[in-house]
Design a protein around this motif. Structure first.
Motif, mmCIF file in Angstrom:
data_model
loop_
_atom_site.group_PDB
_atom_site.id
_atom_site.type_symbol
_atom_site.label_atom_id
_atom_site.label_comp_id
_atom_site.label_asym_id
_atom_site.label_seq_id
_atom_site.Cartn_x
_atom_site.Cartn_y
_atom_site.Cartn_z
ATOM 1 N N SER A 120 0.828 -1.213 0.000
ATOM 2 C CA SER A 120 0.000 0.000 0.000
ATOM 3 C C SER A 120 0.857 1.256 0.000
ATOM 4 O O SER A 120 0.581 2.226 -0.720
ATOM 5 N N ALA B 94 3.952 1.484 -1.133
ATOM 6 C CA ALA B 94 4.615 1.600 -2.436
ATOM 7 C C ALA B 94 3.660 2.143 -3.489
ATOM 8 O O ALA B 94 4.032 3.010 -4.297
ATOM 9 N N LEU B 95 2.427 1.654 -3.507
ATOM 10 C CA LEU B 95 1.444 2.149 -4.476
ATOM 11 C C LEU B 95 1.124 3.617 -4.232
ATOM 12 O O LEU B 95 0.953 4.394 -5.177
ATOM 13 N N PHE C 272 3.099 5.937 -2.830
ATOM 14 C CA PHE C 272 4.231 6.758 -3.282
ATOM 15 C C PHE C 272 4.315 6.797 -4.808
ATOM 16 O O PHE C 272 4.636 7.831 -5.395
ATOM 17 N N ALA C 273 4.044 5.650 -5.444
ATOM 18 C CA ALA C 273 4.077 5.631 -6.907
ATOM 19 C C ALA C 273 3.003 6.539 -7.489
ATOM 20 O O ALA C 273 3.248 7.265 -8.462
ATOM 21 N N PHE C 274 1.815 6.519 -6.903
ATOM 22 C CA PHE C 274 0.726 7.370 -7.387
ATOM 23 C C PHE C 274 1.067 8.845 -7.230
ATOM 24 O O PHE C 274 0.748 9.672 -8.098
ATOM 25 N N TYR D 178 4.301 10.287 -6.706
ATOM 26 C CA TYR D 178 5.591 10.798 -7.157
ATOM 27 C C TYR D 178 6.068 10.250 -8.492
ATOM 28 O O TYR D 178 7.023 10.793 -9.056
ATOM 29 N N LEU D 179 5.456 9.190 -9.014
ATOM 30 C CA LEU D 179 5.904 8.657 -10.295
ATOM 31 C C LEU D 179 5.745 9.674 -11.430
ATOM 32 O O LEU D 179 6.668 9.811 -12.254
ATOM 33 N N VAL E 80 8.649 12.053 -11.123
ATOM 34 C CA VAL E 80 9.915 11.426 -11.509
ATOM 35 C C VAL E 80 10.027 11.362 -13.027
ATOM 36 O O VAL E 80 11.090 11.656 -13.607
ATOM 37 N N ILE E 81 8.937 11.001 -13.700
ATOM 38 C CA ILE E 81 8.952 10.938 -15.169
ATOM 39 C C ILE E 81 9.205 12.320 -15.760
ATOM 40 O O ILE E 81 9.974 12.481 -16.720
#
Length: 279
Positions: free
Chosen positions: A23, A25-26, A28-30, A32-33, A36-37
């Motif tokens: 949860s 990881a998801l 943070f990905a939602f 900050y990804l 980052v891109i």
């Protein structure tokens, strides 16, 4: 003695731990990804935003050669610094009034008007300020945007400073006045040094909010006084250019630095407030 966890309990704890990690990881990905891109593609050598063409600083050079973008960035920095300074001064005075004047007449009305921008939609705030400037026949430009941003950010400064004042021991000021200080001198000599980190954190928060604002600035700006968010928005409407990625990366870096410094100042203020709080 505490009972040892059984096999089923260990399995539940392990699955719960894995679920928490997944949860986190998801989440943070939602969050900050996309950032980052954007940062990675700001170093893209290709003119096409979605096609990777190797590493390059080409678009940073393009930004520093774009006079219109530089003027907009300089405008945002000037508006942010000026409005944050005014908002910090007024917000600190308002926080002192609310913390030290618990029973003055009209406190409820004053508190409600002070914190109204916290819950007011920015569209309504921007439109109301635009109507005010039109009624006053004020020329829209640097000062109208600065006044608008001061109105928006002053309440945030007041919240930060008031929370620190609430944790301080008022007997310290009373002891200073018993030793011959008048109230103003006691505040300057005793209370102000203790809340300086909170004041600094409030200034940085106000500066960040001003630098990031688009809606209110779009209502109150005029010809030749566009801020950086307005300029970026107008450029993006015609298509995303790699130069925009470079500009956004620089803004992200600046805001990250401001947030880190504000967090450090807030923690320092909290530590000083706890040391000055009554036991």
């Amino acid at each position: 003695m505490a009972a040892k966890p059984t096999g089923k309990m260990r399995c539940r704890l392990t699955s719960l731990s894995r679920f928490n990690i997944a949860s986190l990881a998801l989440g943070f990905a939602f969050l900050y990804l996309p950032i980052v891109i954007l940062v990675i593609y700001s170093f893209n050598a290709s003119r096409l935003v979605t096609v990777w063409g190797g590493w390059s600083l080409r678009w940073y050079a393009e930004f520093f050669g774009d006079s219109a973008m530089i003027d907009a960035a300089w405008m945002s920095l000037r508006v942010g610094a000026t409005s944050a300074t005014i908002a910090t001064l007024l917000g600190t005075l308002a926080a002192v009034a609310l913390s030290r004047g618990e029973r003055f007449r009209g406190r409820m009305l004053f508190s409600g008007m002070l914190y109204a921008p916290l819950v007011m939609p920015e569209v309504i705030t921007g439109l109301s300020l635009l109507l005010l400037f039109v009624a006053l026949n004020a020329e829209r430009g640097f000062w109208t945007v600065t006044i608008a941003h001061t109105t928006l950010t002053m309440c945030f400064v007041a919240v930060v400073v008031q929370s620190r004042l609430a944790a301080l021991d008022r007997s310290l000021e009373e002891a200073a006045m018993d030793l011959g200080c008048d109230p103003l001198r006691a505040f300057a000599a005793v209370t102000l040094p203790l809340i300086i980190p909170a004041v600094a954190a409030g200034w940085m928060l106000a500066f960040t909010l001003s630098l990031d604002d688009l809606v209110i600035a779009s209502f109150t700006t005029g010809p030749g006084s566009s801020t950086l968010p307005i300029r970026i928005y107008s450029e993006v409407r015609l298509g995303v250019k790699p130069e925009i990625n470079a500009i956004c990366t620089l803004v992200i870096g600046l805001i990250a630095i401001v947030i880190i410094v504000a967090s450090a100042a807030s923690k320092l203020s909290g530590a000083r407030g706890e040391s000055a709080a009554p036991l």
